[in-house]
Design a protein around this motif. Structure first.
Motif, PDB file in Angstrom:
ATOM      1  N   THR A   1       0.854  -1.179   0.000  1.00 19.27           N
ATOM      2  CA  THR A   1       0.000   0.000   0.000  1.00 19.27           C
ATOM      3  C   THR A   1       0.894   1.233   0.000  1.00 19.27           C
ATOM      4  O   THR A   1       1.790   1.358   0.837  1.00 19.27           O
ATOM      5  CB  THR A   1      -0.913   0.031   1.237  1.00 19.27           C
ATOM      6  N   LEU A   2       0.645   2.137  -0.936  1.00 20.48           N
ATOM      7  CA  LEU A   2       1.427   3.365  -1.035  1.00 20.48           C
ATOM      8  C   LEU A   2       0.598   4.526  -0.508  1.00 20.48           C
ATOM      9  O   LEU A   2      -0.608   4.609  -0.762  1.00 20.48           O
ATOM     10  CB  LEU A   2       1.821   3.629  -2.491  1.00 20.48           C
ATOM     11  N   GLY A   3       1.234   5.417   0.258  1.00 25.41           N
ATOM     12  CA  GLY A   3       0.472   6.534   0.798  1.00 25.41           C
ATOM     13  C   GLY A   3       1.300   7.397   1.722  1.00 25.41           C
ATOM     14  O   GLY A   3       2.527   7.265   1.812  1.00 25.41           O
ATOM     15  N   LEU A   4       0.621   8.285   2.439  1.00 21.24           N
ATOM     16  CA  LEU A   4       1.258   9.191   3.379  1.00 21.24           C
ATOM     17  C   LEU A   4       1.496   8.487   4.712  1.00 21.24           C
ATOM     18  O   LEU A   4       0.729   7.599   5.111  1.00 21.24           O
ATOM     19  CB  LEU A   4       0.394  10.433   3.590  1.00 21.24           C
ATOM     20  N   ALA A   5       2.546   8.914   5.409  1.00 22.56           N
ATOM     21  CA  ALA A   5       2.974   8.222   6.628  1.00 22.56           C
ATOM     22  C   ALA A   5       1.870   8.131   7.668  1.00 22.56           C
ATOM     23  O   ALA A   5       1.623   7.058   8.231  1.00 22.56           O
ATOM     24  CB  ALA A   5       4.209   8.920   7.209  1.00 22.56           C
TER      25      ALA A   5
ATOM     26  N   ASN B   1      -1.939   4.829  10.784  1.00 17.89           N
ATOM     27  CA  ASN B   1      -3.294   4.571  11.285  1.00 17.89           C
ATOM     28  C   ASN B   1      -3.792   3.206  10.812  1.00 17.89           C
ATOM     29  O   ASN B   1      -4.452   2.477  11.562  1.00 17.89           O
ATOM     30  CB  ASN B   1      -4.250   5.672  10.815  1.00 17.89           C
ATOM     31  N   ALA B   2      -3.466   2.857   9.567  1.00 20.80           N
ATOM     32  CA  ALA B   2      -3.850   1.537   9.054  1.00 20.80           C
ATOM     33  C   ALA B   2      -3.111   0.436   9.793  1.00 20.80           C
ATOM     34  O   ALA B   2      -3.659  -0.652  10.017  1.00 20.80           O
ATOM     35  CB  ALA B   2      -3.560   1.458   7.559  1.00 20.80           C
ATOM     36  N   LEU B   3      -1.878   0.698  10.203  1.00 22.24           N
ATOM     37  CA  LEU B   3      -1.119  -0.281  10.982  1.00 22.24           C
ATOM     38  C   LEU B   3      -1.756  -0.477  12.355  1.00 22.24           C
ATOM     39  O   LEU B   3      -1.892  -1.611  12.833  1.00 22.24           O
ATOM     40  CB  LEU B   3       0.329   0.196  11.123  1.00 22.24           C
TER      41      LEU B   3
ATOM     42  N   THR C   1      -4.801  -0.204  13.186  1.00 19.71           N
ATOM     43  CA  THR C   1      -6.081  -0.915  13.083  1.00 19.71           C
ATOM     44  C   THR C   1      -5.926  -2.272  12.405  1.00 19.71           C
ATOM     45  O   THR C   1      -6.917  -2.869  11.973  1.00 19.71           O
ATOM     46  CB  THR C   1      -7.097  -0.058  12.311  1.00 19.71           C
ATOM     47  N   ALA C   2      -4.663  -2.752  12.305  1.00 18.34           N
ATOM     48  CA  ALA C   2      -4.365  -4.092  11.786  1.00 18.34           C
ATOM     49  C   ALA C   2      -4.714  -4.267  10.313  1.00 18.34           C
ATOM     50  O   ALA C   2      -4.879  -5.388   9.848  1.00 18.34           O
ATOM     51  CB  ALA C   2      -5.054  -5.168  12.624  1.00 18.34           C
ATOM     52  N   GLN C   3      -4.812  -3.165   9.579  1.00 21.23           N
ATOM     53  CA  GLN C   3      -5.002  -3.286   8.134  1.00 21.23           C
ATOM     54  C   GLN C   3      -3.675  -3.509   7.416  1.00 21.23           C
ATOM     55  O   GLN C   3      -3.643  -3.952   6.273  1.00 21.23           O
ATOM     56  CB  GLN C   3      -5.670  -2.014   7.591  1.00 21.23           C
ATOM     57  N   LEU C   4      -2.568  -3.159   8.089  1.00 22.59           N
ATOM     58  CA  LEU C   4      -1.219  -3.388   7.578  1.00 22.59           C
ATOM     59  C   LEU C   4      -0.405  -4.089   8.654  1.00 22.59           C
ATOM     60  O   LEU C   4      -0.722  -4.012   9.854  1.00 22.59           O
ATOM     61  CB  LEU C   4      -0.542  -2.069   7.201  1.00 22.59           C
ATOM     62  N   ASP C   5       0.652  -4.777   8.238  1.00 16.53           N
ATOM     63  CA  ASP C   5       1.533  -5.480   9.168  1.00 16.53           C
ATOM     64  C   ASP C   5       2.820  -4.721   9.435  1.00 16.53           C
ATOM     65  O   ASP C   5       3.389  -4.804  10.525  1.00 16.53           O
ATOM     66  CB  ASP C   5       1.884  -6.869   8.616  1.00 16.53           C
ATOM     67  N   VAL C   6       3.323  -4.001   8.426  1.00 18.33           N
ATOM     68  CA  VAL C   6       4.586  -3.272   8.510  1.00 18.33           C
ATOM     69  C   VAL C   6       4.431  -1.971   7.739  1.00 18.33           C
ATOM     70  O   VAL C   6       3.794  -1.944   6.684  1.00 18.33           O
ATOM     71  CB  VAL C   6       5.761  -4.069   7.906  1.00 18.33           C
ATOM     72  N   VAL C   7       5.032  -0.895   8.264  1.00 16.36           N
ATOM     73  CA  VAL C   7       5.036   0.384   7.556  1.00 16.36           C
ATOM     74  C   VAL C   7       6.465   0.937   7.539  1.00 16.36           C
ATOM     75  O   VAL C   7       7.161   0.913   8.562  1.00 16.36           O
ATOM     76  CB  VAL C   7       4.091   1.405   8.223  1.00 16.36           C
ATOM     77  N   LEU C   8       6.883   1.406   6.388  1.00 10.63           N
ATOM     78  CA  LEU C   8       8.126   2.170   6.277  1.00 10.63           C
ATOM     79  C   LEU C   8       7.732   3.638   6.360  1.00 10.63           C
ATOM     80  O   LEU C   8       7.111   4.175   5.437  1.00 10.63           O
ATOM     81  CB  LEU C   8       8.832   1.871   4.958  1.00 10.63           C
ATOM     82  N   SER C   9       8.068   4.286   7.468  1.00  6.90           N
ATOM     83  CA  SER C   9       7.499   5.589   7.790  1.00  6.90           C
ATOM     84  C   SER C   9       8.564   6.669   7.940  1.00  6.90           C
ATOM     85  O   SER C   9       9.613   6.441   8.550  1.00  6.90           O
ATOM     86  CB  SER C   9       6.701   5.492   9.097  1.00  6.90           C
ATOM     87  N   SER C  10       8.256   7.851   7.413  1.00  3.37           N
ATOM     88  CA  SER C  10       9.113   9.024   7.614  1.00  3.37           C
ATOM     89  C   SER C  10       8.724   9.762   8.886  1.00  3.37           C
ATOM     90  O   SER C  10       9.367  10.746   9.249  1.00  3.37           O
ATOM     91  CB  SER C  10       9.015   9.966   6.410  1.00  3.37           C
ATOM     92  N   VAL C  11       7.673   9.292   9.561  1.00  4.75           N
ATOM     93  CA  VAL C  11       7.200   9.881  10.812  1.00  4.75           C
ATOM     94  C   VAL C  11       7.429   8.897  11.937  1.00  4.75           C
ATOM     95  O   VAL C  11       7.049   7.726  11.826  1.00  4.75           O
ATOM     96  CB  VAL C  11       5.695  10.236  10.720  1.00  4.75           C
TER      97      VAL C  11
END
Length: 284
Positions: free
Chosen positions: A120-124, A129-131, A133-143
């Motif tokens: 999933t591509l998008g803003l941090a 928020n998706a992480l 709520t368990a909609q994602l498992d891992v996020v690469l975040s600039s925040v």
């Protein structure tokens, strides 16, 4: 920009002194490793190893390259170690620009182990928020996330202020040394958003003020920002990993040489020890 896989292969050859050993550690055939090395040497324009009967001997250029790329490549690969242990599908989110240039090349070898990615591509903030709520498992975040999420530093983005050659020639170099903000304020900006997040940070960090420049283009994709800068629409502050090929090609030029370029840390973020719908992710 050199592919992460080529650099990882180079480091295995460099550290093991053997193409055969590197092939074993990378899970590749010997011809594949030799081909990757040949591609990297072609990109650099010089040999990295001297071949011998007992393996390979690094050249001074290889020593310098290993010192420069070893720590960040190791950090990038180790940050994905928790993901490497997953079976099934991992739902991962990140910024489109970083995922395209760095994230997906780093994850691609894991697909050879049977791992599947839903990206999933998008803003941090949206991805975090998706992480939660368990909609994602891992996020690469600039925040850097708040409480309830585990963040592992991944790499630092270095920002450069660049513009097309024609606009760069309009900058008064003497004034740039005395009052850089005023020397640059006639240049139109190409921005990621109306709030000028990256540009504003660069101005505040380097010049101690907010930019007074007019904004010519606003487009929510840093690759499109770079394309507009190359086309002559204006100037912008962009990550080095994204803009370096254009600098090498001469499509853009540095407008300001920062003594210490502004940095932004990227994180691998998880919910800690989690059990997603189709896999298991354990935080470090």
């Amino acid at each position: 920009m050199t592919d992460l896989g080529l650099l990882a292969t180079f480091l295995e050859i460099y550290r093991g002194g053997s193409i055969t050993a590197a092939a074993s550690r990378r899970g590749l055939t010997q011809p594949a490793v030799s081909g990757q090395l040949a591609k990297l040497e072609k990109e650099l324009g010089e040999p990295l190893f001297i071949r011998g009967g007992r393996g390979v001997t690094p050249t001074p250029r290889a020593d310098e390259l290993a010192r420069r790329v070893g720590p960040p490549v190791d950090q990038l690969r180790s940050a994905f170690d928790p993901v490497a242990a997953v079976e099934g599908t991992v739902r991962i989110g990140g910024a489109a620009e970083f995922m395209t240039a760095r994230g997906l090349p780093a994850l691609a070898p894991l697909t050879q182990r049977g791992l599947r990615f839903e990206v999933t591509l998008g803003l941090a903030n949206d991805l975090l928020n998706a992480l939660k709520t368990a909609q994602l498992d891992v996020v690469l975040s600039s925040v850097r996330p708040g409480a309830g999420l585990t963040a592992t530093p991944l790499t630092d983005e270095e920002f450069l202020l660049v513009g097309p050659p024609l606009l760069a020639r309009t900058v008064d170099q003497e004034l740039l040394g005395e009052d850089p903000a005023r020397a640059l304020e006639h240049l139109p900006l190409v921005a990621y958003s109306d709030e000028l997040p990256i540009i504003r940070r660069y101005w505040r960090s380097e010049f101690g003020t907010r930019p007074k420049n007019a904004t010519a283009v606003v487009v929510p994709d840093l690759r499109a920002v770079l394309a507009a800068v190359i086309a002559g629409a204006g100037v912008s502050a962009l990550p080095r990993y994204l803009v370096e090929p254009a600098l090498v090609a001469g499509s853009v030029e540095l407008l300001h040489q920062a003594e210490i370029p502004p940095l932004n840390t990227l994180y691998v973020v998880t919910r800690g020890v989690t059990t997603p719908a189709t896999g298991t992710v354990s935080s470090t």
